[in-house]
Enzyme design. Sequence first.
Site, PDB file in Angstrom:
ATOM      1  N   ASP A  32     -23.891 -66.835  58.574  1.00  0.00           N
ATOM      2  CA  ASP A  32     -23.485 -66.517  57.519  1.00  0.00           C
ATOM      3  C   ASP A  32     -24.851 -65.846  56.741  1.00  0.00           C
ATOM      4  O   ASP A  32     -25.815 -66.695  56.924  1.00  0.00           O
ATOM      5  CB  ASP A  32     -23.021 -67.497  56.540  1.00  0.00           C
ATOM      6  CG  ASP A  32     -21.569 -67.949  57.078  1.00  0.00           C
ATOM      7  OD1 ASP A  32     -20.999 -67.231  57.822  1.00  0.00           O
ATOM      8  OD2 ASP A  32     -21.171 -69.008  56.507  1.00  0.00           O
ATOM      9  N   ASP A  64     -12.170 -76.363  56.452  1.00  0.00           N
ATOM     10  CA  ASP A  64     -12.682 -76.721  57.690  1.00  0.00           C
ATOM     11  C   ASP A  64     -13.057 -78.227  57.834  1.00  0.00           C
ATOM     12  O   ASP A  64     -12.911 -78.883  58.845  1.00  0.00           O
ATOM     13  CB  ASP A  64     -14.008 -75.934  57.777  1.00  0.00           C
ATOM     14  CG  ASP A  64     -13.560 -74.622  57.946  1.00  0.00           C
ATOM     15  OD1 ASP A  64     -12.364 -73.935  58.214  1.00  0.00           O
ATOM     16  OD2 ASP A  64     -14.693 -73.668  57.636  1.00  0.00           O
TER      17      ASP A  64
END
Length: 321
Positions: A14, A268
Amino acid sequence: MGGRVVVVGSFNVDHVWRCQALPQPGETVSGAYATGPGGKGFNQAIAAQRAGASTSFLCALGEDAGAQLARSLAEADGLDLRDRRSHAPTGSAGIYVDAQGRNSIVIGPGANDDLDPEWIADSATLLASASVVLAQLEVPASTVLAALRAARDGGATTVLNPAPANVACDAQLLALADVLTPNETEFAALARVHLSETFQADAVESLPGAQLHALCRALLPAGSVVLTLGAAGSFVSHAPDRAHGDDAPWYRVPAERVATVDTTGAGDAFNGALAASWATRAQAFAEHVRFAGRFAALSTESHGAAAAMPRRAEVEARFPG
Ligand code: ADP
């Protein structure tokens, strides 16, 4: 019980820019930059490992610094990472976040698209011997299908997180899920595609429980649905003969009150912790969901995704009993 969790999914590096306002087409702005590991698969695998289950992570990586980052982070957490080598770059995401917390994201799947069913077939023994196999939709659907089939053939419990919402989740895939874990947006998308029911994602949380249960039963007649509702907690719906130790066929689980600073990766965290709890503890389903909610709540007290995952001991110390 010391069952293994196997996660099949994505790894992304990311790249995050925090800026005052999101750039318009043709515009250049400056923002504070940060980078770190991400990808739903990796986040969930780290969550499962930290939540106390011996966890294997099947993924595809390139031959670059991103791949080295994935391997070194996995090693630091004792996560058994097994990667298919790809000539494509390791997956990446470019994320702009504005001062109000709104974001724009571009994902470059890269190597994630090369996680193919043939390679997964080589891991059939691992998948079949797992207690729980957990997958999402950031890798090819044919691969998720192959993984869940191998898991089913071996008697493992399958958990499918139908995320992200913009990726189609077809009936064949749904039929292979013992447990389905959509958030509100994913649930609304599934209801629109599979049940021709249209409602806004932000209306899901306030639908009556009996109606949510009916929708869940139509979506996954033989399995359990755990619908995550952000700060409103979660909603559980079981098939009539498969309540996994619960008394009620459907119920809500409130979220824990915490000092939230960043909800990135809460889903998640929830999925990884749910899988780990199921694999390692013999208890009623509601207890697994309660643990997953606590684990996810604590993950929102730190910035980042994988890096923000707490450990089982921290969760137990914070929420005794
Ligand atoms: P996603 O990240 O996929 O959108 P959710 O936002 O539904 O997933 O979050 C998953 C779970 O994390 C929720 O069911 C809840 O248990 C927990 N959670 C999320 N946000 C908060 C919050 N602000 N406070 C406490 N728990 C939270």
